[in-house]
Design a protein around this motif. Structure first.
Motif, mmCIF file in Angstrom:
data_model
loop_
_atom_site.group_PDB
_atom_site.id
_atom_site.type_symbol
_atom_site.label_atom_id
_atom_site.label_comp_id
_atom_site.label_asym_id
_atom_site.label_seq_id
_atom_site.Cartn_x
_atom_site.Cartn_y
_atom_site.Cartn_z
ATOM 1 N N UNK A 124 0.828 -1.216 0.000
ATOM 2 C CA UNK A 124 0.000 0.000 0.000
ATOM 3 C C UNK A 124 0.863 1.267 0.000
ATOM 4 N N UNK A 125 1.761 1.434 0.994
ATOM 5 C CA UNK A 125 2.577 2.666 0.985
ATOM 6 C C UNK A 125 3.431 2.781 -0.282
ATOM 7 N N UNK A 126 3.862 1.630 -0.811
ATOM 8 C CA UNK A 126 4.711 1.644 -2.009
ATOM 9 C C UNK A 126 3.946 2.207 -3.199
ATOM 10 N N UNK A 127 2.709 1.721 -3.370
ATOM 11 C CA UNK A 127 1.922 2.203 -4.506
ATOM 12 C C UNK A 127 1.403 3.614 -4.288
ATOM 13 N N UNK A 128 1.133 3.951 -3.025
ATOM 14 C CA UNK A 128 0.758 5.358 -2.751
ATOM 15 C C UNK A 128 1.897 6.282 -3.169
ATOM 16 N N UNK A 129 3.120 5.836 -2.872
ATOM 17 C CA UNK A 129 4.285 6.666 -3.214
ATOM 18 C C UNK A 129 4.378 6.839 -4.723
#
Ligand SMILES: O=C1N(Cc2ccc(-c3nnn[nH]3)cc2)c2ccc(Br)cc2C12CCN(S(=O)(=O)c1cccs1)CC2
Length: 233
Positions: A124-129
């Protein structure tokens, strides 16, 4: 005004960094492999490992071409590379993912990354980034200089002469600030938003070291170069 104008020296610096950024790309065959037919999560992971290895090689070549980097203390050069490798890789991955690839490629790659054994709480945080990088619509000069700024972070572990690194980073920050005003005149805080991404990168880097620990547990294999640069035993 004089204050805002990019002078000749800064233009030369920018050109050197952009040329280095564009010259060193992931070999086509490696990137193409990612687009071939479906693989199992294990094979996906192996492909991402191959990609990451290639990314680290590209990163080392790019870094060597950052003006002033090779005149830093040798051990500090290594400390900067090791300290920034994950952040620079995620920044570059996000940039490539959101800039260069045709949509259908990104969709396939996104699918492959999602099915590669990376735990959801990190996905999740990776794709948000990567979405937040895409929304910035950085020009390639901004992407290249932001990557150089990430590498030239003075407070990495074991850096003996942080002032020397800070001087180089400040030169880059000055160019980037002017560039942002010139390229995005409507957006007052564009420069601040770019730097905010670097904070997000540090969080991702923290997640990454936790991921590494969990991958070691269910014995995922990494290449010697990744073990070296990621401090994996
Ligand atoms: O692989 C990734 N991708 C796909 C990707 C990356 C780069 C190129 C590319 N093409 N040409 N130049 N670059 C193509 C696909 C991607 C995309 C966005 C973000 Br944010 C991040 C990533 C990672 C970075 C590495 N990690 S990793 O956790 O370090 C890991 C290592 C081993 C196994 S998993 C996984 C996510």
């Amino acid at each position: 005004s004089k204050k805002l104008e990019i002078n000749r020296e800064q233009r030369a610096l920018m050109k050197a960094i952009v040329d280095a950024y564009n010259r060193h790309q992931i070999p086509e065959d490696v990137a193409k492999k990612l687009l071939q037919d479906q693989y199992s999560p294990e094979e996906n992971f192996l492909l991402l490992t191959e990609m990451a290895t290639s990314q680290v090689q590209v990163l080392v070549e790019f870094t060597k071409n950052i003006p002033g980097f090779l005149s830093l203390d040798r051990e500090d050069q290594i400390a900067l590379l090791k300290g920034s490798a994950v952040e620079a890789m995620f920044l570059r991955s996000a940039q490539v993912f959101s800039r260069k690839m045709p949509t259908e490629h990104t969709d396939v790659l996104e699918e492959r990354v999602r099915k590669s054994g990376i735990p959801d709480e990190f996905m999740t945080p990776m794709f948000n980034f990567y979405k937040s990088i895409g929304e910035l619509h950085m020009v390639q000069e901004e992407q290249a200089i932001l990557t150089a700024i990430t590498i030239l972070t003075p407070d990495r572990p074991y850096v003996k002469d942080p002032q020397a690194v800070e001087r180089l980073q400040e030169t880059m920050l000055d160019v980037l600030r002017k560039l942002c005003v010139l390229q995005h005149p409507q957006e007052q805080q564009y420069f601040a938003r770019l730097l905010g991404r670097l904070t997000e990168l540090r969080t991702l880097s923290h997640y990454h070291s936790e991921m590494l620990a969990s991958w070691r547990m269910n014995d995922h294999k990494f290449t010697p170069l990744l073990c070296e640069i990621w401090d994996v035993q």
